[in-house]
Design an enzyme around this catalytic site. Structure first.
Site, PDB file in Angstrom:
ATOM      1  N   LYS A   1      -3.430  -3.415 -40.187  1.00  0.00           N
ATOM      2  CA  LYS A   1      -2.682  -3.212 -38.939  1.00  0.00           C
ATOM      3  C   LYS A   1      -1.769  -4.412 -38.750  1.00  0.00           C
ATOM      4  CE  LYS A   1      -2.683  -0.022 -35.625  1.00  0.00           C
ATOM      5  NZ  LYS A   1      -2.817   1.424 -35.834  1.00  0.00           N
TER       6      LYS A   1
ATOM      7  N   GLY B   1      -3.016   8.686 -19.930  1.00  0.00           N
ATOM      8  CA  GLY B   1      -1.830   8.472 -20.743  1.00  0.00           C
ATOM      9  C   GLY B   1      -0.957   9.702 -20.787  1.00  0.00           C
TER      10      GLY B   1
ATOM     11  N   GLY C   1       1.942   9.510 -23.098  1.00  0.00           N
ATOM     12  CA  GLY C   1       2.847   9.198 -24.196  1.00  0.00           C
ATOM     13  C   GLY C   1       2.948  10.348 -25.185  1.00  0.00           C
TER      14      GLY C   1
ATOM     15  N   VAL D   1       1.324  11.209 -28.091  1.00  0.00           N
ATOM     16  CA  VAL D   1       0.107  11.921 -28.481  1.00  0.00           C
ATOM     17  C   VAL D   1      -0.492  12.654 -27.295  1.00  0.00           C
ATOM     18  CG1 VAL D   1      -2.233  11.664 -29.368  1.00  0.00           C
ATOM     19  CG2 VAL D   1      -0.366  10.359 -30.399  1.00  0.00           C
ATOM     20  N   ALA D   2      -0.589  11.974 -26.150  1.00  0.00           N
ATOM     21  CA  ALA D   2      -1.157  12.597 -24.955  1.00  0.00           C
ATOM     22  C   ALA D   2      -0.361  13.832 -24.550  1.00  0.00           C
ATOM     23  CB  ALA D   2      -1.203  11.595 -23.810  1.00  0.00           C
TER      24      ALA D   2
END
Length: 350
Positions: free
Chosen positions: A81, A183, A185, A187-188
């Site tokens: 990451k 959330g 965003g 993905v949400a």
């Protein structure tokens, strides 16, 4: 800042690289947790941290999570990451992104990057000008996979959430199942559309008021204050924002039967998985349920299949969760601990 060895989230990471580029103002950390199964793969997060120690903790936790995620998804990839430390104004420049791409290139393929919070497909296109070790790029002519991994992450979470509802609530459909989504965003939003299409009753919260209002208008969701969304009385709470939101205090206030969401590192400590189990709240380990995005990224980067393979791998997520939940029920351990042990065996760290 302490050294990585002194950080409580250091887990025998193979390498931690601190990147500085004075000309562009870039400050970044790239952590490679394990390359036992393949190159360390995981996205880049662009975020403003209160201090550098929190950035280090985040990248160490996230890279370990990617090792576990890739192993549990059956991918020939290790875990890595990166975090780019943004200023308070979230200043992002082309020169900064280019410098980051050169830093990735210096690692000679041991780390493969893609999008994460605060990083766009356009940013990855810019990184690609500096290095080949990048995925999450737009689908090229003739290609079947690539592009934004968010929709694939959302589909995996949707399938895993349905499995959790069937197991914990005994309901084979999501009609009128109340899901509280933290959330709004990428993905949400995709997850909310899947759930709304199935007739689920949605409550959604996000700090971005315009974004949550648009999503609520599209899906018929009720807008909830961000401070209240986790503690809403709901069948399912779906964390789809940042991590470490499930801790001793918050777990004690939950009023739900299921936790199933897309956020990484939802548990603040390993003990929080035990706390969920003690309250009879079924937990879908985050790095198992949210693996759809890296599945798409892996298939794109390794060119080992097409869209059918991506679907097959994502469709396997509910079965993997069932395996974890079965072992947890038989052993008396919580699902998070069971998943960790499985992943550790797969990467040779049992």
């Amino acid at each position: 800042m302490t050294t990585p060895w002194g950080n409580p989230h250091f887990d025998d990471h193979e390498a931690v690289h601190f990147v500085t580029d004075r000309a562009s103002g870039l400050k970044a950390i790239i952590a490679m947790h394990s390359t036992a199964l393949g190159p360390a793969a995981g996205g880049t997060r662009f975020w403003h941290y209160d201090d550098e120690e929190k950035a280090l903790s985040d990248v160490l936790r996230l890279s370990r999570g990617m090792s576990y995620k890739n192993a549990m998804a059956g991918l020939p990839l290790g875990g890595g990451k990166a975090v780019i430390l943004a200023d308070e104004a979230r200043t992002k420049t082309p020169a900064m992104i280019a410098a980051f791409g050169r830093a990735v290139n210096r690692l000679a393929g041991n780390y493969v990057t893609a999008e994460d919070v605060g990083i766009t497909v356009e940013d990855m296109i810019a990184v690609r000008r500096e290095t080949d070790f990048v995925a999450g790029l737009p689908v090229e002519d003739g290609a079947e996979v690539g592009g934004d991994p968010g929709p694939h992450t959302a589909r995996g979470v949707y399938l895993g959430l349905k499995a959790a509802v069937a197991r914990r609530l005994g309901r084979e459909t999501l009609a009128d199942v109340h899901v509280a989504i933290q959330g709004a965003g990428s993905v949400a939003s995709h997850l909310a559309r899947h759930l709304a299409a199935d007739g689920a009753r949605l409550s959604i919260a996000d700090v971005n008021r315009a974004r949550v209002e648009a999503l609520a208008a599209e899906t018929g969701a009720t807008i909830v204050d961000p401070a209240d969304i986790l503690f809403l009385k709901a069948d399912v709470v779906s964390p789809c924002a940042l991590g470490a939101i499930l801790n001793e205090e918050s777990v004690g206030r939950l009023d739900t039967a299921i936790i199933a969401g897309a956020a990484n590192n939802q548990l603040a400590t390993p003990g929080d998985g035990q706390r969920l189990a003690a309250r009879d709240i079924l937990y879908a380990p985050d790095y198992v349920i949210n693996a759809g995005g890296i599945i798409n990224v892996s298939t794109e980067y390794l060119a080992d299949g097409g869209a059918d393979l991506v679907r097959q791998r994502i469709d396997a997520i509910p079965g993997r969760l069932e395996q974890i939940w079965d072992e947890a029920a038989q052993s008396g351990r919580d699902p998070a601990s069971v998943a960790d042990a499985m992943a550790q065996r797969l990467i040779g760290r049992a």
